[in-house]
Design a protein around this motif. Structure first.
Motif, PDB file in Angstrom:
ATOM      1  N   ILE A   6      50.147  16.841  23.727  1.00 53.08           N
ATOM      2  CA  ILE A   6      49.566  17.027  25.049  1.00 53.08           C
ATOM      3  C   ILE A   6      48.104  16.604  24.933  1.00 53.08           C
ATOM      4  O   ILE A   6      47.358  17.142  24.108  1.00 53.08           O
ATOM      5  CB  ILE A   6      49.686  18.489  25.510  1.00 53.08           C
ATOM      6  CG1 ILE A   6      51.168  18.879  25.634  1.00 53.08           C
ATOM      7  CG2 ILE A   6      48.954  18.704  26.827  1.00 53.08           C
ATOM      8  CD1 ILE A   6      51.404  20.344  25.961  1.00 53.08           C
ATOM      9  N   SER A   7      47.719  15.657  25.739  1.00 55.95           N
ATOM     10  CA  SER A   7      46.404  15.029  25.569  1.00 55.95           C
ATOM     11  C   SER A   7      45.244  16.026  25.630  1.00 55.95           C
ATOM     12  O   SER A   7      44.231  15.841  24.955  1.00 55.95           O
ATOM     13  CB  SER A   7      46.207  13.927  26.614  1.00 55.95           C
ATOM     14  OG  SER A   7      46.299  14.463  27.922  1.00 55.95           O
ATOM     15  N   ASP A   8      45.401  17.078  26.429  1.00 54.14           N
ATOM     16  CA  ASP A   8      44.313  18.058  26.547  1.00 54.14           C
ATOM     17  C   ASP A   8      43.980  18.714  25.210  1.00 54.14           C
ATOM     18  O   ASP A   8      42.847  19.162  24.991  1.00 54.14           O
ATOM     19  CB  ASP A   8      44.692  19.151  27.548  1.00 54.14           C
ATOM     20  CG  ASP A   8      44.649  18.664  28.986  1.00 54.14           C
ATOM     21  OD1 ASP A   8      44.111  17.556  29.220  1.00 54.14           O
ATOM     22  OD2 ASP A   8      45.159  19.373  29.868  1.00 54.14           O
ATOM     23  N   TYR A   9      44.973  18.787  24.317  1.00 53.94           N
ATOM     24  CA  TYR A   9      44.771  19.435  23.022  1.00 53.94           C
ATOM     25  C   TYR A   9      44.452  18.441  21.901  1.00 53.94           C
ATOM     26  O   TYR A   9      44.255  18.843  20.755  1.00 53.94           O
ATOM     27  CB  TYR A   9      46.035  20.198  22.600  1.00 53.94           C
ATOM     28  CG  TYR A   9      46.391  21.393  23.446  1.00 53.94           C
ATOM     29  CD1 TYR A   9      45.597  22.528  23.463  1.00 53.94           C
ATOM     30  CD2 TYR A   9      47.565  21.402  24.198  1.00 53.94           C
ATOM     31  CE1 TYR A   9      45.942  23.639  24.215  1.00 53.94           C
ATOM     32  CE2 TYR A   9      47.927  22.505  24.951  1.00 53.94           C
ATOM     33  CZ  TYR A   9      47.110  23.625  24.960  1.00 53.94           C
ATOM     34  OH  TYR A   9      47.456  24.720  25.697  1.00 53.94           O
ATOM     35  N   ALA A  10      44.435  17.156  22.201  1.00 57.48           N
ATOM     36  CA  ALA A  10      44.439  16.127  21.161  1.00 57.48           C
ATOM     37  C   ALA A  10      43.343  16.289  20.118  1.00 57.48           C
ATOM     38  O   ALA A  10      43.622  16.312  18.912  1.00 57.48           O
ATOM     39  CB  ALA A  10      44.350  14.739  21.807  1.00 57.48           C
ATOM     40  N   ASP A  11      42.097  16.395  20.542  1.00 61.77           N
ATOM     41  CA  ASP A  11      40.993  16.474  19.573  1.00 61.77           C
ATOM     42  C   ASP A  11      41.099  17.717  18.709  1.00 61.77           C
ATOM     43  O   ASP A  11      40.938  17.662  17.484  1.00 61.77           O
ATOM     44  CB  ASP A  11      39.652  16.457  20.306  1.00 61.77           C
ATOM     45  CG  ASP A  11      39.353  15.117  20.962  1.00 61.77           C
ATOM     46  OD1 ASP A  11      40.015  14.118  20.587  1.00 61.77           O
ATOM     47  OD2 ASP A  11      38.475  15.084  21.847  1.00 61.77           O
ATOM     48  N   TYR A  12      41.365  18.839  19.350  1.00 65.43           N
ATOM     49  CA  TYR A  12      41.489  20.116  18.628  1.00 65.43           C
ATOM     50  C   TYR A  12      42.649  20.078  17.635  1.00 65.43           C
ATOM     51  O   TYR A  12      42.494  20.433  16.456  1.00 65.43           O
ATOM     52  CB  TYR A  12      41.686  21.236  19.645  1.00 65.43           C
ATOM     53  CG  TYR A  12      42.184  22.540  19.084  1.00 65.43           C
ATOM     54  CD1 TYR A  12      41.390  23.322  18.248  1.00 65.43           C
ATOM     55  CD2 TYR A  12      43.460  22.999  19.404  1.00 65.43           C
ATOM     56  CE1 TYR A  12      41.859  24.531  17.750  1.00 65.43           C
ATOM     57  CE2 TYR A  12      43.936  24.202  18.910  1.00 65.43           C
ATOM     58  CZ  TYR A  12      43.138  24.967  18.082  1.00 65.43           C
ATOM     59  OH  TYR A  12      43.600  26.153  17.583  1.00 65.43           O
ATOM     60  N   GLU A  72      52.162  24.970  23.031  1.00 60.77           N
ATOM     61  CA  GLU A  72      52.779  24.189  24.102  1.00 60.77           C
ATOM     62  C   GLU A  72      53.456  22.923  23.601  1.00 60.77           C
ATOM     63  O   GLU A  72      54.312  22.358  24.282  1.00 60.77           O
ATOM     64  CB  GLU A  72      51.732  23.802  25.153  1.00 60.77           C
ATOM     65  CG  GLU A  72      51.390  24.900  26.135  1.00 60.77           C
ATOM     66  CD  GLU A  72      50.582  24.350  27.296  1.00 60.77           C
ATOM     67  OE1 GLU A  72      51.200  23.819  28.246  1.00 60.77           O
ATOM     68  OE2 GLU A  72      49.339  24.435  27.262  1.00 60.77           O
ATOM     69  N   GLU A  73      53.088  22.481  22.412  1.00 58.33           N
ATOM     70  CA  GLU A  73      53.639  21.236  21.877  1.00 58.33           C
ATOM     71  C   GLU A  73      54.866  21.453  20.997  1.00 58.33           C
ATOM     72  O   GLU A  73      55.468  20.494  20.529  1.00 58.33           O
ATOM     73  CB  GLU A  73      52.564  20.498  21.073  1.00 58.33           C
ATOM     74  CG  GLU A  73      51.362  20.077  21.903  1.00 58.33           C
ATOM     75  CD  GLU A  73      50.302  19.341  21.109  1.00 58.33           C
ATOM     76  OE1 GLU A  73      49.438  18.708  21.722  1.00 58.33           O
ATOM     77  OE2 GLU A  73      50.347  19.402  19.863  1.00 58.33           O
TER      78      GLU A  73
END
Length: 284
Positions: free
Chosen positions: A200-206, A95-96
């Motif tokens: 995309i913040s939802d994926y940040a840690d991963y 998505e990024e």
């Protein structure tokens, strides 16, 4: 030229695996047409010998592929081995990654392989001989974190290569899909790898953790590219070369695990698979 001296046409030969394949072929007494987007860089990297020439070739341009093949034929009169090696890695959560970045990845890794193969095949067909090495990856047979686009191009290279092998077999042309594991090259350098440009913040840690892992492996990989070059020289002399060659102990381990998992899943869902068959048609 002695019949046992082969002429190699190698893309992406200014550095990394492509350069080591070129050096291995020269060490074996063969001749090499080494290509890259910067012919000067290729020439500088190659050993100083009359058995090698450096040519400019951006594999995304089919006209340049045709021109480079014509220049190779003018110099050496034949092409016995094609190595489609040029490529880079587009990493990042799907998505990024923007549309343009996806197109660039496919243009180089997949379309570049198609353009150069199309330019070389008429030469090999006329000679009724040849061997094509298409550089895939373990990422061409199984998926890896934040590698959806890169793996998509390599899966496509594998599908193309498997079908191409059927088409060119009558002309005594072999195709080998090379599936390297992690090799100690500059593949993870900024020149060879791209990460997604937006987050995309939802994926940040991963995403950050996975990117950090890949970066930490740079120049610490297990595979030796010089030994891979020597392996391809050996395969180029085999009467019945393999369709797929897993390069590296890690590649063997990853691929073995993937194939075993697929066979297990196929078996687990066998009943449902067969449930979609239609009723048998009786003979009239």
């Amino acid at each position: 030229m002695a019949k046992d001296r082969k002429v190699w046409f190698i893309t992406g030969a200014s550095r990394g695996i492509g350069l080591d394949i070129a050096k291995a072929a020269l060490s074996a007494g063969d001749r090499v047409v080494a290509t890259g987007r910067d012919a000067g860089a290729v020439k500088t990297a190659l050993p100083d010998t009359d058995d090698a020439i450096a040519l400019q070739l951006d594999v995304t341009d089919p006209k340049q592929a045709t021109t480079a093949v014509a220049e190779a034929m003018e110099q050496f009169g034949r092409i016995d081995v094609l190595v489609n090696n040029a490529g880079y890695g587009q990493l990042g959560v799907f998505e990024e990654i923007g549309h343009d970045a996806i197109l660039r990845q496919f243009d180089t890794n997949l379309h570049g392989t198609l353009h150069v193969t199309r330019a070389v095949l008429p030469v090999m067909r006329r000679n009724t001989s040849g061997h094509i090495f298409n550089l895939s990856s373990i990422g061409g047979a199984l998926g890896f974190d934040i590698a959806s686009i890169y793996c998509a191009t390599k899966f496509a290279v594998e599908g193309f290569s498997e079908c191409l092998a059927l088409e060119v077999k009558p002309f005594n042309i072999g195709v080998t899909i090379v599936q390297p594991g992690f090799f100690r090259t500059d593949f993870l350098d900024e020149r060879s790898i791209r990460f997604s440009e937006r987050a995309i913040s939802d994926y940040a840690d991963y995403a950050q953790a996975t990117q950090g892992f890949y970066t930490s492996q740079n120049h610490a990989q297990a595979g030796d590219p010089a030994k891979l070059g020597a392996a391809l020289v050996r395969l180029s002399r085999e009467k019945t070369p393999p369709l797929r060659y897993a390069a590296g102990s890690d590649a063997h381990e990853y691929l073995s695990g993937a194939y075993e998992a697929r066979m297990a899943e196929l078996s687990d869902w066998q009943k449902l698979s067969k449930s979609t068959d239609g009723a048998a048609v009786s003979a009239a």
